[in-house]
Enzyme design. Structure first.
Site, mmCIF file in Angstrom:
data_model
loop_
_atom_site.group_PDB
_atom_site.id
_atom_site.type_symbol
_atom_site.label_atom_id
_atom_site.label_comp_id
_atom_site.label_asym_id
_atom_site.label_seq_id
_atom_site.Cartn_x
_atom_site.Cartn_y
_atom_site.Cartn_z
ATOM 1 N N GLY A 1 12.479 -4.464 -24.615
ATOM 2 C CA GLY A 1 12.910 -4.686 -23.519
ATOM 3 C C GLY A 1 13.010 -5.570 -22.993
ATOM 4 O O GLY A 1 12.826 -6.047 -23.381
ATOM 5 N N TYR B 1 1.289 8.659 -15.187
ATOM 6 C CA TYR B 1 2.162 7.458 -15.295
ATOM 7 C C TYR B 1 2.409 6.915 -14.079
ATOM 8 O O TYR B 1 1.949 5.623 -13.650
ATOM 9 C CB TYR B 1 3.414 7.513 -15.914
ATOM 10 C CG TYR B 1 4.063 6.406 -15.806
ATOM 11 C CD1 TYR B 1 4.140 5.332 -16.648
ATOM 12 C CD2 TYR B 1 5.240 6.163 -14.745
ATOM 13 C CE1 TYR B 1 4.815 4.219 -16.454
ATOM 14 C CE2 TYR B 1 5.673 4.905 -14.866
ATOM 15 C CZ TYR B 1 5.580 3.937 -15.875
ATOM 16 O OH TYR B 1 6.459 3.144 -15.629
ATOM 17 N N THR C 1 2.993 -9.708 -22.446
ATOM 18 C CA THR C 1 2.726 -8.465 -23.053
ATOM 19 C C THR C 1 3.824 -7.626 -23.945
ATOM 20 O O THR C 1 4.472 -7.518 -22.982
ATOM 21 C CB THR C 1 0.791 -7.477 -22.148
ATOM 22 O OG1 THR C 1 1.727 -6.623 -21.695
ATOM 23 C CG2 THR C 1 -0.280 -9.200 -22.676
HETATM 24 N N1 NAP Z 1 12.232 0.689 -18.085
HETATM 25 C C1 NAP Z 1 12.181 1.192 -16.576
HETATM 26 O O1 NAP Z 1 13.077 1.754 -16.096
HETATM 27 C C2 NAP Z 1 11.157 0.539 -16.056
HETATM 28 C C3 NAP Z 1 10.490 1.286 -14.615
HETATM 29 C C4 NAP Z 1 9.331 1.414 -14.220
HETATM 30 C C5 NAP Z 1 8.813 -0.477 -14.485
HETATM 31 N N2 NAP Z 1 8.542 -0.101 -16.334
HETATM 32 C C6 NAP Z 1 8.032 -1.335 -16.951
HETATM 33 O O2 NAP Z 1 8.129 -2.086 -17.709
HETATM 34 C C7 NAP Z 1 7.576 -2.455 -18.143
HETATM 35 C C8 NAP Z 1 8.019 -2.909 -19.573
HETATM 36 O O3 NAP Z 1 8.091 -1.200 -20.445
HETATM 37 P P1 NAP Z 1 9.839 -1.730 -21.075
HETATM 38 O O4 NAP Z 1 10.961 -0.301 -19.710
HETATM 39 O O5 NAP Z 1 10.196 -2.278 -21.267
HETATM 40 O O6 NAP Z 1 9.236 -0.434 -21.992
HETATM 41 P P2 NAP Z 1 9.176 -0.964 -23.535
HETATM 42 O O7 NAP Z 1 11.020 -1.345 -24.167
HETATM 43 O O8 NAP Z 1 8.813 0.443 -24.596
HETATM 44 O O9 NAP Z 1 8.671 -1.881 -23.645
HETATM 45 C C9 NAP Z 1 6.933 -1.746 -23.551
HETATM 46 C C10 NAP Z 1 6.005 -2.756 -24.521
HETATM 47 O O10 NAP Z 1 4.891 -2.544 -24.647
HETATM 48 C C11 NAP Z 1 3.910 -2.285 -25.123
HETATM 49 N N3 NAP Z 1 3.209 -1.071 -25.598
HETATM 50 C C12 NAP Z 1 3.052 0.451 -25.241
HETATM 51 N N4 NAP Z 1 1.789 0.418 -25.426
HETATM 52 C C13 NAP Z 1 1.047 -0.501 -26.058
HETATM 53 C C14 NAP Z 1 -0.338 -0.912 -26.863
HETATM 54 N N5 NAP Z 1 -1.114 -0.143 -26.457
HETATM 55 N N6 NAP Z 1 -0.674 -2.225 -26.953
HETATM 56 C C15 NAP Z 1 0.506 -3.822 -26.787
HETATM 57 N N7 NAP Z 1 1.521 -3.142 -26.199
HETATM 58 C C16 NAP Z 1 1.971 -1.377 -25.881
HETATM 59 C C17 NAP Z 1 5.058 -1.619 -26.428
HETATM 60 O O11 NAP Z 1 5.032 -1.571 -28.113
HETATM 61 P P3 NAP Z 1 5.712 -0.822 -28.771
HETATM 62 O O12 NAP Z 1 6.986 -1.285 -29.042
HETATM 63 O O13 NAP Z 1 5.078 -1.301 -29.539
HETATM 64 O O14 NAP Z 1 5.357 0.934 -28.359
HETATM 65 C C18 NAP Z 1 6.756 -1.865 -25.974
HETATM 66 O O15 NAP Z 1 6.224 -3.787 -26.288
HETATM 67 C C19 NAP Z 1 6.420 -1.492 -18.449
HETATM 68 O O16 NAP Z 1 4.783 -1.766 -18.216
HETATM 69 C C20 NAP Z 1 6.428 -0.190 -18.094
HETATM 70 O O17 NAP Z 1 6.100 0.701 -17.327
HETATM 71 C C21 NAP Z 1 10.012 -0.228 -17.057
#
Ligand code: NAP
Length: 279
Positions: free
Chosen positions: A15, A156, A10
């Site tokens: 990212g 969050y 998902t």
């Molecule tokens: N980056 C960090 O430092 C970090 C740290 C701790 C945890 N995380 C976790 O890592 C995971 C991935 O995040 P990321 O950092 O790769 O951020 P990201 O690039 O913003 O990716 C998030 C993904 O989730 C999707 N998403 C958001 N809302 C959604 C919805 N309503 N239905 C379906 N998909 C949805 C986004 O789709 P859209 O592109 O359409 O918005 C995107 O594909 C998340 O669970 C985040 O909490 C990240």
């Protein structure tokens, strides 16, 4: 020749999810990339290849759409990565009236996993949390629709604590039918910070220094999904100072996550909220 494993990721258009999809595909898996934006998904898939890839629309902010999505998945899933997430958006609710982060990050993935449950025998289910889960201070069941107050960072943290409780309770309830494990990526440069104001973002950069690339932030989840010796209830993050950066290693699971009563309470809540009863 062995049949390739099927993986469903998902948030695969962007990212960390995109890098997880890329690595699983490179490892020979058939990958179903789920996301809510068809164009972004297609571009993401094109950056990986053509064979052994499918893209499917999934909006985790709608229980109706999650059910529709799941109905299109008829094959067995070997690896499910519950990765999608949203962080600190302006106050908003899912289609079903839940605070957006709780609704997408946790409740949507509870529902998705439940719909797919019959296809998950022998699978690894990896749920993406965050080091922020430790700041949750519990779940306020009276405020899951933000009916009392909204604090973007607190909600969050609560959503990511809920992910941890979900990962652990799924392990308790569904093992050995499937293996449920967790991961967090440390601090990784992605679009997740899109809702942060510049001041907060710059303060975070000052605190953390250079963020890891998404391909490195993907490693703990990839480890949980594929490494030999992973057990149900295991949780991985980067091995560096404060689990912020580095390479996959066991990460801290607090007593608040090990609390079985808290896991049961959340599971019961999610059953009633979604009407999806499993295992
Ligand atoms: N980056 C960090 O430092 C970090 C740290 C701790 C945890 N995380 C976790 O890592 C995971 C991935 O995040 P990321 O950092 O790769 O951020 P990201 O690039 O913003 O990716 C998030 C993904 O989730 C999707 N998403 C958001 N809302 C959604 C919805 N309503 N239905 C379906 N998909 C949805 C986004 O789709 P859209 O592109 O359409 O918005 C995107 O594909 C998340 O669970 C985040 O909490 C990240």
């Amino acid at each position: 020749m062995n049949k390739p494993k099927t993986a469903l990721v998902t948030g695969a258009n962007s990212g960390i999810g995109l890098e997880i999809a890329r690595a699983l595909h490179a490892g020979g898996a058939h990958v179903i990339m789920a996301g809510r934006n068809a164009e972004a998904l297609r571009a993401a898939a094109n950056s990986i290849g053509a064979d052994r890839l499918e893209t499917r629309i999934l909006d985790l902010a709608s229980l109706r759409q999650i059910a529709d999505f799941a109905a299109t998945i008829d094959q067995k899933i070997d690896i499910l990565i519950n990765n999608a997430g949203v962080m600190t958006p302006p106050q908003s609710l899912t289609e079903d009236g839940y605070e957006l982060q709780f609704g997408v990050n946790f409740l949507g993935h509870y529902a998705l996993t439940g719909h797919l449950y019959p296809q998950l025998e022998g699978a690894r289910v990896v749920t993406m949390s965050s080091g922020a889960y430790k700041q949750a201070g519990g779940i306020d069941y009276n405020n899951l629709r933000a009916e009392i107050s909204y604090n973007a960072y607190r909600e969050y943290a609560i959503s990511k604590y809920a992910d941890m409780l979900f990962m652990m309770q799924l392990h308790r309830l569904a093992s050995p039918y499937l293996l449920s494990a967790g991961a967090h990526p440390g601090v990784t440069a992605t679009a997740l910070s899109r809702h942060m104001d510049a001041e907060t973002y710059n303060a975070a950069l000052q605190q953390f220094g250079e963020l890891m690339p998404a391909s490195q932030g993907a490693l703990p989840a990839l480890y949980a999904a594929t490494a030999p010796g992973v057990k149900g209830g295991d949780y991985f993050g980067p091995d560096g100072d404060m689990e912020l950066k580095g390479y996959p290693a066991p990460a801290e699971i607090t007593d608040a996550v090990k609390n079985e009563a808290a896991g049961q309470q959340l599971w019961e809540f999610a059953r009633q909220a979604t009407g999806i009863i499993y295992p």
